[in-house]
Design an enzyme around this catalytic site. Structure first.
Site, short mmCIF file in Angstrom:
data_model
loop_
_atom_site.label_atom_id
_atom_site.label_comp_id
_atom_site.label_asym_id
_atom_site.label_seq_id
_atom_site.Cartn_x
_atom_site.Cartn_y
_atom_site.Cartn_z
N HIS A 100 0.85 -1.19 0.00
CA HIS A 100 0.00 0.00 0.00
C HIS A 100 0.88 1.23 0.00
CE1 HIS A 100 -3.11 2.87 1.19
NE2 HIS A 100 -3.96 1.97 0.72
N GLU A 151 -7.83 -5.49 -0.02
CA GLU A 151 -8.37 -6.32 -1.09
C GLU A 151 -8.24 -7.81 -0.80
OE1 GLU A 151 -10.10 -4.45 -2.57
OE2 GLU A 151 -9.26 -3.55 -4.37
#
Ligand code: ACO
Length: 363
Positions: A250, A305
């Site tokens: 991320h 996700e």
């Protein structure tokens, strides 16, 4: 002459001031307008959190008013779905959603932020059903967004546990600072192009595999790995081929994405989710070990996700539609950012640094 790859990704650049949400990447904390995500998820409905985000920017005040307004707007959006659905037939679900959303007017009798937020689940459900060769199911204005979305997909009443799981998912992804899709929406909003145009921009950015396109491929990865014992070797081979492991890494989080924990709990609570949760835990542990050993430039941790994939799979939503489902959650956040940008922001117009050749004669 091929251009040199540059590393400009606007890391740490502040491009907006917002009251809406904050991602604390060092602490692994997501604040949604004054509340930690952990406080809201499971306690506040999607409508309540949408109302929190819209408060002060739009007239809807509180959960009941938002719920009623979204219910009415879903009914209004259904006609657009019916009219354009055949044209979406040859497209993937997220491309179909892009087509239908692009047909929404920027100015309409239904407030534009409500219409856009209501339209995404209506359109996504109709597209999923069309993919299964089924006619779209009209909205039920009396239900909440999550429950009605699942009902419109399945064509029958939905177990309370499933409606609640999708509601928690949609709250978990409703807003997340200046992520790529929200930034795209704000850039378009800053030109005063309008709500529908801004939301389409958000969706276009969301669709990429580096952003909201990852959860379908996460399931593909689980399928390819197959067993817990095979995880390490499979993931090692993928990294050897230079592939990115979907559901990891991320830009902002240096530690675990807090949304992953919320969704892992939701996935474990759903019937049928148990086995895949064990596989997912094995994949996650192996991936984190490998990433730590091989990618030392940056800490790479599990992102939202990864467990999104398990939740949406357990809710029997098709993996090719996962990005459209993500959009059904994120759209209320995009709408809030668009209104904030319109009301408090300026035109967003950064500079580029010219690294091309110096001017010469055109001859
Ligand atoms: N698997 C393997 N390596 C990775 C991964 C990954 N998932 N993520 C980053 N890396 C590596 C890069 O290859 C790079 O390695 P290098 O230094 O050897 O070249 C290093 O880590 C830094 O990567 P960046 O590209 O600079 O990281 P960035 O902040 O730009 O990317 C992103 C963030 C796009 C999320 C990235 O981690 C990624 O591609 N993850 C996989 C896709 C994914 O899960 N997307 C969903 C994100 S969550 C969301 O948007 C809702």
């Amino acid at each position: 002459m091929s251009p040199a790859i540059n590393s400009l990704g606007l890391d740490d650049v502040v491009a907006a001031e917002t009251v809406l949400s904050h991602v604390d990447g060092e602490a692994g904390r997501l604040i949604i307008r004054g509340y930690d995500l952990d406080e809201l998820a499971g306690r506040w409905s999607y409508e309540a959190v949408a109302g929190l985000l819209w408060s002060g920017f739009a007239p809807e005040d509180g959960e009941a008013a938002v719920r009623a307004a979204l219910g009415r707007a879903r009914v209004a959006a259904f006609d657009t779905a019916l009219a354009l659905l055949p044209q979406a037939k040859a497209l993937s679900p997220v491309e179909g959603l892009r087509l239908l959303l692009a047909a929404l007017p920027d100015a309409s009798p239904v407030p534009a932020h409500v219409l856009a937020t209501a339209a995404v689940p209506v359109f996504a459900a109709a597209i999923v059903r069309q993919g299964r060769g089924l006619a779209p199911v009209p909205p039920d204005a009396t239900l909440g967004q999550a429950e009605d979305f699942l009902r419109m997909v399945r064509g029958e009443a939905v177990p309370a546990a499933h409606a609640r799981a999708l509601d928690i998912y949609m709250v978990t992804v409703i807003d997340h600072g200046l992520n790529a899709s929200t930034f795209a929406a704000r850039v378009v909003a800053a030109t005063r192009a309008g709500m529908a145009s801004s939301v389409v921009a958000g969706l276009c950015a969301l669709k990429g595999p580096l952003h909201g396109g990852a959860p379908g491929p996460v399931l593909d990865m689980f399928d390819a790995i197959g067993t817990e014992a095979a995880a390490g070797a499979w993931l090692g081979d993928a990294l050897d081929r230079g592939e990115r492991l979907m559901g990891f890494g991320h830009r902002v989080y240096k530690v675990r994405d807090p949304r992953a924990d919320v969704l892992k709990t939701v996935a474990a609570s759903l019937k049928g989710g148990g086995n895949r949760v064990r596989l997912a835990e094995a994949v996650e542990a192996a991936a984190l070990d490998l990433l730590k050993a091989r990618k030392q430039t940056k800490p790479l941790q599990t992102n939202v996700e990864f467990y999104t994939a398990l939740v949406l799979e357990a809710l029997e939503l098709p993996r090719e539609a996962f990005t459209a489902v993500f959009a059904a959650g994120r759209v209320a956040g995009w709408a809030a950012h668009v209104m904030e940008q319109e009301q408090t922001g300026r035109l967003i117009r950064p500079q580029s640094r010219y690294v091309g050749p110096l001017p010469r004669r055109a001859a």
